[in-house]
Scaffold this motif. Structure first.
Motif, PDB file in Angstrom:
ATOM      1  N   SER A  53      23.109 -64.351 -39.018  1.00  0.00           N
ATOM      2  CA  SER A  53      21.723 -64.957 -38.379  1.00  0.00           C
ATOM      3  C   SER A  53      20.902 -63.448 -38.799  1.00  0.00           C
ATOM      4  O   SER A  53      21.290 -62.403 -38.772  1.00  0.00           O
ATOM      5  CB  SER A  53      21.988 -65.150 -37.016  1.00  0.00           C
ATOM      6  N   VAL A  54      19.386 -63.593 -38.344  1.00  0.00           N
ATOM      7  CA  VAL A  54      18.651 -62.362 -38.584  1.00  0.00           C
ATOM      8  C   VAL A  54      19.245 -61.649 -37.226  1.00  0.00           C
ATOM      9  O   VAL A  54      19.259 -60.106 -37.579  1.00  0.00           O
ATOM     10  CB  VAL A  54      17.104 -62.899 -38.481  1.00  0.00           C
ATOM     11  N   LEU A  90      12.413 -60.922 -37.693  1.00  0.00           N
ATOM     12  CA  LEU A  90      13.099 -61.433 -36.252  1.00  0.00           C
ATOM     13  C   LEU A  90      11.619 -61.525 -35.431  1.00  0.00           C
ATOM     14  O   LEU A  90      11.957 -62.535 -34.631  1.00  0.00           O
ATOM     15  CB  LEU A  90      14.030 -60.283 -35.719  1.00  0.00           C
ATOM     16  N   SER A  91      10.745 -60.977 -35.470  1.00  0.00           N
ATOM     17  CA  SER A  91       9.680 -61.094 -34.639  1.00  0.00           C
ATOM     18  C   SER A  91       9.050 -62.261 -35.131  1.00  0.00           C
ATOM     19  O   SER A  91       8.461 -63.096 -34.234  1.00  0.00           O
ATOM     20  CB  SER A  91       8.656 -59.986 -34.750  1.00  0.00           C
ATOM     21  N   GLN A  92       8.968 -62.506 -36.194  1.00  0.00           N
ATOM     22  CA  GLN A  92       8.203 -63.617 -37.013  1.00  0.00           C
ATOM     23  C   GLN A  92       9.019 -64.848 -36.418  1.00  0.00           C
ATOM     24  O   GLN A  92       8.413 -66.035 -36.097  1.00  0.00           O
ATOM     25  CB  GLN A  92       8.295 -63.706 -38.285  1.00  0.00           C
ATOM     26  N   GLN A  93      10.169 -64.771 -36.574  1.00  0.00           N
ATOM     27  CA  GLN A  93      11.212 -65.875 -36.191  1.00  0.00           C
ATOM     28  C   GLN A  93      11.028 -66.357 -34.597  1.00  0.00           C
ATOM     29  O   GLN A  93      10.931 -67.443 -34.192  1.00  0.00           O
ATOM     30  CB  GLN A  93      12.622 -65.490 -36.468  1.00  0.00           C
ATOM     31  N   GLN A  94      10.986 -65.175 -33.857  1.00  0.00           N
ATOM     32  CA  GLN A  94      10.865 -65.470 -32.302  1.00  0.00           C
ATOM     33  C   GLN A  94       9.263 -65.959 -31.976  1.00  0.00           C
ATOM     34  O   GLN A  94       9.107 -66.945 -31.038  1.00  0.00           O
ATOM     35  CB  GLN A  94      10.899 -64.149 -31.549  1.00  0.00           C
ATOM     36  N   PHE A  95       8.435 -65.301 -32.827  1.00  0.00           N
ATOM     37  CA  PHE A  95       6.841 -66.143 -32.615  1.00  0.00           C
ATOM     38  C   PHE A  95       6.863 -67.256 -32.816  1.00  0.00           C
ATOM     39  O   PHE A  95       6.272 -68.275 -32.246  1.00  0.00           O
ATOM     40  CB  PHE A  95       6.150 -65.177 -33.499  1.00  0.00           C
ATOM     41  N   ARG A  96       7.356 -67.826 -33.989  1.00  0.00           N
ATOM     42  CA  ARG A  96       7.406 -69.352 -34.304  1.00  0.00           C
ATOM     43  C   ARG A  96       8.286 -70.312 -33.307  1.00  0.00           C
ATOM     44  O   ARG A  96       8.061 -71.210 -33.028  1.00  0.00           O
ATOM     45  CB  ARG A  96       8.162 -69.447 -35.722  1.00  0.00           C
ATOM     46  N   GLY A  97       9.570 -69.462 -32.813  1.00  0.00           N
ATOM     47  CA  GLY A  97      10.175 -70.430 -31.832  1.00  0.00           C
ATOM     48  C   GLY A  97       9.619 -70.679 -30.446  1.00  0.00           C
ATOM     49  O   GLY A  97       9.983 -71.400 -29.754  1.00  0.00           O
TER      50      GLY A  97
END
Length: 97
Positions: A53-54, A90-97
């Protein structure tokens, strides 16, 4: 072939673990050995094609950075850049989630 595939560090990590009591224990605390053991497992998982995972990737790069800093390796800047790129993902992933 990719640089990462050519420069397998398995033997170096195993050597650190094997020589821990004789060489490294004197100057480094037990946390360093635990990081080395974790990276051996990560390397083995990677060699067998296990996905990461990231979050895991960031943690592994952080541990690698810590080891490189301890031994004053010149590659620390390169790994820091990779770590920052994974942090961005990781930041982008958390922002989308």
């Amino acid at each position: 072939m990719e640089k990462a595939l050519i420069e397998d560090v398995s033997l170096q990590l195993k050597l650190i673990k094997k020589q821990w009591d004789k060489v490294f224990k004197i100057k480094l605390d037990k946390a360093f050995l635990l990081i080395v053991e974790e990276l051996i497992e990560v390397r083995n998982d990677w060699a067998h094609g296990s996905p990461f995972s990231v979050d895991d990737t960031y943690r592994y790069l952080d541990n690698i950075t810590r080891i490189l800093k301890i031994i004053n390796a010149e590659e620390v800047e390169e790994v820091e850049k990779e770590k920052q790129e994974v942090l961005r993902l990781l930041s982008q992933q958390q922002f989308r989630g």
